[in-house]
Design a protein around this motif. Structure first.
Motif, short mmCIF file in Angstrom:
data_model
loop_
_atom_site.label_atom_id
_atom_site.label_comp_id
_atom_site.label_asym_id
_atom_site.label_seq_id
_atom_site.Cartn_x
_atom_site.Cartn_y
_atom_site.Cartn_z
N MET A 1 68.12 46.75 56.64
CA MET A 1 67.01 45.91 56.25
C MET A 1 67.54 44.58 55.72
O MET A 1 68.48 44.57 54.93
CB MET A 1 66.19 46.57 55.14
CG MET A 1 65.60 47.90 55.48
SD MET A 1 63.90 47.79 55.94
CE MET A 1 63.64 49.42 56.55
N ARG A 2 66.90 43.53 56.16
CA ARG A 2 67.25 42.20 55.65
C ARG A 2 65.99 41.56 55.09
O ARG A 2 64.90 41.70 55.66
CB ARG A 2 67.81 41.31 56.75
CG ARG A 2 69.15 41.78 57.29
CD ARG A 2 69.69 40.80 58.32
NE ARG A 2 69.87 39.48 57.75
CZ ARG A 2 70.01 38.36 58.47
NH1 ARG A 2 69.97 38.41 59.79
NH2 ARG A 2 70.19 37.19 57.89
N THR A 3 66.14 40.87 53.98
CA THR A 3 65.01 40.20 53.34
C THR A 3 65.13 38.70 53.59
O THR A 3 66.20 38.11 53.36
CB THR A 3 65.00 40.46 51.83
OG1 THR A 3 64.91 41.88 51.62
CG2 THR A 3 63.82 39.77 51.16
N HIS A 4 64.05 38.11 54.06
CA HIS A 4 64.01 36.67 54.32
C HIS A 4 62.93 36.03 53.45
O HIS A 4 61.82 36.55 53.34
CB HIS A 4 63.69 36.39 55.79
CG HIS A 4 64.66 36.99 56.75
ND1 HIS A 4 65.82 36.36 57.14
CD2 HIS A 4 64.65 38.20 57.38
CE1 HIS A 4 66.47 37.13 58.00
NE2 HIS A 4 65.79 38.26 58.16
N VAL A 5 63.27 34.91 52.85
CA VAL A 5 62.29 34.08 52.14
C VAL A 5 62.00 32.90 53.04
O VAL A 5 62.86 32.05 53.27
CB VAL A 5 62.83 33.61 50.77
CG1 VAL A 5 61.80 32.74 50.06
CG2 VAL A 5 63.20 34.81 49.90
N ILE A 6 60.79 32.87 53.60
CA ILE A 6 60.44 31.86 54.60
C ILE A 6 59.42 30.90 54.02
O ILE A 6 58.38 31.31 53.50
CB ILE A 6 59.89 32.52 55.88
CG1 ILE A 6 60.94 33.48 56.47
CG2 ILE A 6 59.52 31.46 56.91
CD1 ILE A 6 60.47 34.23 57.70
N THR A 7 59.74 29.62 54.09
CA THR A 7 58.82 28.55 53.69
C THR A 7 58.53 27.70 54.92
O THR A 7 59.14 27.89 55.98
CB THR A 7 59.44 27.67 52.60
OG1 THR A 7 60.55 26.95 53.17
CG2 THR A 7 59.93 28.50 51.41
N TRP A 8 57.63 26.76 54.77
CA TRP A 8 57.31 25.91 55.91
C TRP A 8 58.52 25.12 56.38
O TRP A 8 58.64 24.79 57.54
CB TRP A 8 56.13 24.99 55.59
CG TRP A 8 54.84 25.73 55.74
CD1 TRP A 8 54.42 26.81 55.01
CD2 TRP A 8 53.82 25.48 56.71
NE1 TRP A 8 53.21 27.24 55.46
CE2 TRP A 8 52.81 26.45 56.50
CE3 TRP A 8 53.66 24.54 57.71
CZ2 TRP A 8 51.66 26.49 57.27
CZ3 TRP A 8 52.51 24.58 58.48
CH2 TRP A 8 51.52 25.55 58.26
N LYS A 9 59.44 24.82 55.46
CA LYS A 9 60.65 24.09 55.85
C LYS A 9 61.59 24.95 56.67
O LYS A 9 62.37 24.44 57.47
CB LYS A 9 61.36 23.57 54.60
CG LYS A 9 60.62 22.45 53.89
CD LYS A 9 61.40 21.98 52.67
CE LYS A 9 60.66 20.86 51.97
NZ LYS A 9 61.37 20.41 50.74
N THR A 10 61.55 26.27 56.46
CA THR A 10 62.51 27.15 57.14
C THR A 10 61.90 27.94 58.29
O THR A 10 62.60 28.74 58.92
CB THR A 10 63.16 28.13 56.13
OG1 THR A 10 62.14 28.98 55.57
CG2 THR A 10 63.87 27.38 55.03
N ILE A 11 60.62 27.74 58.57
CA ILE A 11 59.99 28.45 59.69
C ILE A 11 60.78 28.27 61.00
O ILE A 11 60.99 29.24 61.72
CB ILE A 11 58.52 28.04 59.86
CG1 ILE A 11 57.67 28.68 58.75
CG2 ILE A 11 57.97 28.47 61.23
CD1 ILE A 11 56.25 28.17 58.70
N PRO A 12 61.23 27.05 61.35
CA PRO A 12 61.94 26.91 62.63
C PRO A 12 63.16 27.83 62.76
O PRO A 12 63.48 28.28 63.86
CB PRO A 12 62.35 25.43 62.63
CG PRO A 12 61.31 24.76 61.79
CD PRO A 12 61.01 25.74 60.70
N ALA A 13 63.82 28.12 61.65
CA ALA A 13 65.00 29.00 61.71
C ALA A 13 64.61 30.48 61.83
O ALA A 13 65.46 31.32 62.14
CB ALA A 13 65.86 28.80 60.46
N HIS A 14 63.34 30.78 61.59
CA HIS A 14 62.88 32.18 61.61
C HIS A 14 61.60 32.31 62.44
O HIS A 14 60.78 33.19 62.17
CB HIS A 14 62.58 32.65 60.18
CG HIS A 14 63.71 32.53 59.23
ND1 HIS A 14 64.77 33.42 59.20
CD2 HIS A 14 63.98 31.62 58.26
CE1 HIS A 14 65.62 33.07 58.26
NE2 HIS A 14 65.16 31.98 57.68
#
Length: 195
Positions: A1-14
């Motif tokens: 399991m991996r946890t990602h914190v996604i914001t509008w700035k990082t959406i392109p990477a995820h």
């Protein structure tokens, strides 16, 4: 399991994982629970999915296994703008109080994996809270779900049941989900066992 914190700035990477998180929300809230919420083409999305939102996304084998949306109470949020009657006090607007909504875990996963994804999601939200000086999150869900998903895992929740109301025949309340390092210390070791 991996946890990602996604914001509008990082959406392109995820981008693929983030899209899957909205598909999971559709599966959970539209398909399974029948909520009348905005959705399109298998994706659930509402007016609180703005650049102010942060998403905790749990990845398992390259797929989204769990998601939670976090919104600061200094921005528009669901309990203030849609369900203020479920709060026994004026909706707060404070930097140390955020709202946690759209909590979903993929129910198609085997039970042990599903439970591990939920624990990872709880830990991810708690760690975000600790890192950002958040005192508590406001949540909105059926009282039974508060008890079955959060409190069962040792999360301190103050259910604001004096203002609880039936929604679609189910007793629903707001709750204050306390940010506490003890919760992380208690749950984080179990994530290594489930990996």
């Amino acid at each position: 399991m991996r946890t990602h914190v996604i914001t509008w700035k990082t959406i392109p990477a995820h981008s693929e994982l983030w899209l899957q998180s909205h598909e999971l929300r559709h599966s959970a809230f539209v398909d399974r629970l029948g909520y009348d919420v905005p959705s399109h083409d298998g994706i659930e999305w509402d007016q609180f999915d703005t650049p102010r939102a942060t998403y905790i996304v749990i990845e398992h084998n390259g797929r989204c296994a769990g998601v939670c949306r976090l919104v600061p109470t200094l921005a528009p949020y669901m309990l203030k703008d849609v369900f203020p009657e479920l709060l026994p006090y004026d909706p707060p607007a404070a930097p140390d109080i955020w709202e946690a909504t759209r909590i979903a875990v993929d129910t198609s996963l085997p039970s042990p994996v599903r439970d591990a994804a939920l624990r990872a999601l709880i830990v991810g939200v708690q760690r975000f809270g600790l890192a950002n000086g958040i005192r508590h999150f406001l949540g909105l869900m059926p009282v039974a779900i508060f008890k079955r998903t959060l409190m069962r895992h040792g999360v301190t929740v103050r259910i604001l049941d004096t203002a609880a109301q039936p929604i679609d025949g189910i007793t629903t309340a707001a709750g204050e989900i306390v940010v506490d390092p003890a919760t992380v210390e208690r749950l984080a070791p179990s994530l290594f066992l489930a990996a």
